[in-house]
Each structure stands twice: as structure tokens, then as C-alpha cells.
Design a protein around this motif. Sequence first.
Motif, short mmCIF file in Angstrom:
data_model
loop_
_atom_site.label_atom_id
_atom_site.label_comp_id
_atom_site.label_asym_id
_atom_site.label_seq_id
_atom_site.Cartn_x
_atom_site.Cartn_y
_atom_site.Cartn_z
N ALA A 290 0.83 -1.21 0.00
CA ALA A 290 0.00 0.00 0.00
C ALA A 290 0.86 1.27 0.00
CB ALA A 290 -0.92 0.00 1.22
N ASN A 291 0.40 2.28 -0.73
CA ASN A 291 1.05 3.60 -0.67
C ASN A 291 0.65 4.31 0.61
OD1 ASN A 291 0.42 2.89 -3.64
ND2 ASN A 291 2.11 4.36 -3.78
N GLY B 229 5.28 2.38 1.70
CA GLY B 229 4.13 3.26 1.83
C GLY B 229 4.17 4.07 3.12
N VAL B 230 3.10 4.81 3.34
CA VAL B 230 3.01 5.70 4.49
C VAL B 230 1.79 5.31 5.30
CG1 VAL B 230 2.73 8.10 5.19
CG2 VAL B 230 3.91 7.56 3.05
N LYS B 231 1.96 5.25 6.62
CA LYS B 231 0.82 4.99 7.47
C LYS B 231 0.15 6.32 7.80
CE LYS B 231 -0.42 3.08 11.93
NZ LYS B 231 0.04 2.42 13.14
N VAL B 232 -1.16 6.38 7.63
CA VAL B 232 -1.85 7.62 7.96
C VAL B 232 -2.61 7.44 9.28
CG1 VAL B 232 -2.07 8.44 5.59
CG2 VAL B 232 -3.85 6.97 6.54
N LEU B 238 -5.90 10.65 5.30
CA LEU B 238 -5.93 9.80 4.11
C LEU B 238 -6.49 10.57 2.92
CD1 LEU B 238 -5.63 6.93 2.88
CD2 LEU B 238 -7.94 6.46 3.65
N LYS B 241 -4.11 13.24 1.72
CA LYS B 241 -2.99 12.67 0.94
C LYS B 241 -3.44 12.33 -0.48
CE LYS B 241 0.42 11.78 4.10
NZ LYS B 241 1.65 12.57 4.07
N LEU B 242 -4.63 11.73 -0.57
CA LEU B 242 -5.13 11.32 -1.89
C LEU B 242 -5.37 12.54 -2.78
CD1 LEU B 242 -7.64 8.45 -0.99
CD2 LEU B 242 -5.37 8.24 -2.00
N GLU B 245 -1.36 14.85 -2.44
CA GLU B 245 -0.06 14.22 -2.69
C GLU B 245 -0.17 13.28 -3.90
OE1 GLU B 245 2.46 13.22 0.92
OE2 GLU B 245 2.20 11.26 -0.01
N ALA B 246 -1.07 12.30 -3.80
CA ALA B 246 -1.22 11.33 -4.90
C ALA B 246 -2.05 11.93 -6.05
CB ALA B 246 -1.86 10.06 -4.38
#
Lengths: 311, 249
Positions: A290-291, B229-232, B238, B241-242, B245-246
Amino acid sequence: MAILVIAEHDNKQLRPGVTNTIAAAVKMGGDITVLVAGKQCADAAQAAAKIAGVAKVLLCEAPHYEGALAENIAALVLSIAGQYTHIVAPASGFGKNFMPRVAALLDVQQISDISAVESADTFVRPIYAGNALATVQSKDKIKVVTVRATGFDAAGAAAVAAPVENLAPVADSGLSKFIGQELSKSDRPELTAARIIVSGGRGMGSGENFKLLEALADKLGAAVGASRAAVDSGFVPNDYQVGQTGKIVAPDLYIAVGISGAIQHLAGMKDSKVIIAINKDPEAPIFAVANYWLVEDLFKAVPEFTRELSA
Amino acid sequence: MKVLVTAKRVIDPYVKVRVKSDGSGVETANIKMTMNPFCEIAVEQAVRMKEAGVVSEIVVVSIGAQQCQETLRTAMAMGADRGILVETADEVQPLAVAKALKAIVDKEQPKLVIMGKQAIDDDCNQSGQMLAALLGWPQAAFISNIAVNGDGAEVTREIDGGLEKLSIRLPAVVTTDLRLNEPRYVTLPNIMKAKKKPLEIIKPDALGVDMSPRLTTLKVQEPAKRGAGVKVADVKELVSKLKNEARVI
């Protein structure tokens, strides 16, 4: 070098994956002919003629090509196979069904589910649920190949449409008869064509709870998928299944909810551009691919996610 | 009627496979092996049809190394009546499998062949369709239901958009999908009984077919790893970030 691509369609439109298959054929190098066989499928043939790289379209219409029975489609392909060096189809339920029949009758070892083309006779294909990539070379005179659509960017539109010629049908084999299809009805995009997919696993607990995912999917314009565990548990039908033995997808965004991340599920989605995972188990293997991941109870996180998107 | 089923010995699907450092294949030494899950479903289907009185005899076939005898014993413990092993230490590709099976079908004359839709090692998904083609028989791949009626059968196939119903003539080859059934666990008494069931071993030469591989594996590699990956902390982060960032929503 002459390549025959067999198009999958619903008589009106080409199925997602056909343009990617044509893109793979372009990489093999050679003149590309697309075969569109069905019952009244001229519209699909016209669509195929407008894809970049296509030199010619063969249209073959007959009542017994309804349902694309493997015996009849294989016989039709064999009637013209001798003119080609490569016979190519998508590695979808359609291509997987009839292509091995074509290969066996040509006495050729098929190359299944390729994800890259190295040269006209050498291809890369995932094995062991994508945990290894094998580079294989074929010594057969005719290469019979099925293509993993997610391995290739879709071919663009052609500047000038290719000519469409009629091809005579081969008589009905009479071995099997198409009775009908029950297609899952949904206003959501198809799994293999969706830009965003929301998938649920065993953690969803029931089919009823998939409504949470549907609400989120509708907010995102996403398709809904599932792990094999969710299908095995009877939560959702098999055509939802993403994985080694289901559909192979690579959307821009894949949202895995309550999915632990079994090897065979990762096989179907790990080429997605961005993956997010929501799972209450901090050790879930899905987090490794997972990202972004969130350790939280999905029954709290998913409704919040949906609300947050409306905010 | 007589049914022929097939059982392939594969690396256990829950084992994480490792690519050999010389790129020649995957590590198989000291790895847990099992019957291919789709083959288990095929054997189970045959046994259920026998229990329902539709099938009179079940012959199970495996192709591969000597250890495939264990796979055949498992199938016989599930309820198959006898086993045939085509013993070879060489690589066997799907076209060769289909040719070997055709030779056995010609001799055994079953009315139905039930096979797994794919083996979870090479993921080819070919052998059943190829066998049907070589025999000139109808096929029904990826079935989730089958009802035999006299000289034909009605089958339900799993297709990409849902389900499809076909009527096929017998003899035919069918391949199993997940939801056809849930295979039984073998019990100790049945394992003991299976040891006494007949198991015939034949060499490929005896079948009179060319089983040499047509594809050469040039190399086997590990796929590219995904970046860490990164833990949110929560849903808010989340979504942020979506979006930022993404940039995917």
C-alpha cells in the motif's frame, strides 16, 4: 510478419482490453488484422477500424457466433490461421476460453497472459500469482498469445479508419449451444476499465455490508471488487473477484477494505498506481504493497471516508 | 458413466515462492507441495456425481514426478476409484499435458473429463480447452454448475460480466471454477482405504506422444517491488494525501 488479433465485443462496442491487446500486437511488429466475429456486430468492427495500428478488419457475422462459443470461434480462427505469424487475443474470460483450442489444433504451445513483449518470439509472463516473471521464447511457427491488458497502454485512435472486409463464417460445430447470459447489472464502471476500484474482503463480514463500499464507490465514481475470500464466503458474485484466479486490474487508485492481502489477491491488483488499505489488523500483509494505509475498523473508517468526500 | 479427472501437484498456494538466484526458476527444494486447488474442486465434483448416482467410476490422472503418487492417493482418499500416473521428471507444458491425456482418454473412454481451470504455478489456463480440441469434443471452461441429462449436460460458466448457460453434448471436457463446490477434507480411514486402490504408472513413451516442451524459459525474475508506503493516522489525513499528494481524487 502478419498478426491476427481477435476482438472481444458485445456486438456494439469493443470490450475494455482490446485496445491494449492491439498495442501489444504493435510491439510484436507486423501488419495487424482484427477479427470481429459475432451476431450483427458491424458497429464493433467499425470501432476496431479506428484504432491506431490496425491495417484491416475482418467482419464475420452469423447467428452461431452469439455468445462466442469456444468451438465455433476457434474453428473460424483456424480457417484463416495459416496466413498469420501471430494470433493474439486478450487474456480475459473470452480469450482464455477459445485460444487454447486454436493453439492445440495448430499444434502450438500457447503463451498465456503476457505482460511484456521482448521481441517477435520472446515474451514476459507472470507465474506463481505474479510472484515471478518468466521470459519465454517460442519455437513454434505460429505464436498463439493471450495478452494481460494491464501490461500495455491502450492504443490510440487512427488518423484514417482501416478498411472492413467481410469474412465467410464456418458452419456451426453443433457441439455446444448458447442458452443465455445473466450479467450482473450495475451503473458503476466495469472492474477492468475503472479508474478507481473499491474492494472488500472477508473483513466485510457479509454481503449486506458491501453497501458501505458501494456508497463510497458511488462517491468516487468507482467500481466495486472483492477478494477471493469474500467470494468464497458468498458475500458477492464471482465476477467481483480480483486476483490470480479472478480479474487482473491496474486502476489509478485501488482501495482495499478489510482485505488481509493473500498472495493470490495481490496478484490481481499490485500493479495499481496508488493503493490504499484500510484494515484493523496492524500486521495485515496488504500494507506491504500500500502507498497509504490506515489501521482502523472499516465500519468506522468507510462511512467517515464517504462523508469526508462529501464535505 | 465413467469420469476422468486430473490432479496436478503444485507448490502450496499459501507458500511465498522465491526466485532462484541464478534466474533459472523458482525454489522447489524442501517446499510444501499440494494438489492444485482447482484440481481438488474437479475431484470433489466427480465424487459428488458418483454419490448422486450419475457417475459409476472415477479415474484420476496426474502427470509429473514420482511424488505425484501422493497427489493421486489424496484424490483416491477423496473418493476417486483408481489412479494413473504418467511419470516424467521433465518439464511438461500444457500442450504436452493435453496430448498425454488424449492418449489416456482414447484408452479409457470416459464420458466426461473434469479438470481444474488453471494450475496455480504456471497460471496457464490451457490444458482442458486443449484436450477438448484434440478430442474434437465440446468444452465448458470455468463452470460453477453442471447437470447431466442423458447424452448432454447443462452447465453454468463464470464469465467476466456474470454467468453464462450452455448446453453441451457428451462426451465433453469441463474445467472447474471456484464456486462449483467446496472440496471435502480427507479422513484417516479414507486415506488408509486409498492406499489399497489401484495406481498404474506409465511412461510417456508408452503413450506414443511427443511431450517435449515448445517454450524455452530464458530467465525467471522477481517482479519490481513497490516503494514503501506511508501509514496515515485517520481518514482526514488519508483523504488529504489522496487529494494533495497522490492527486488521484
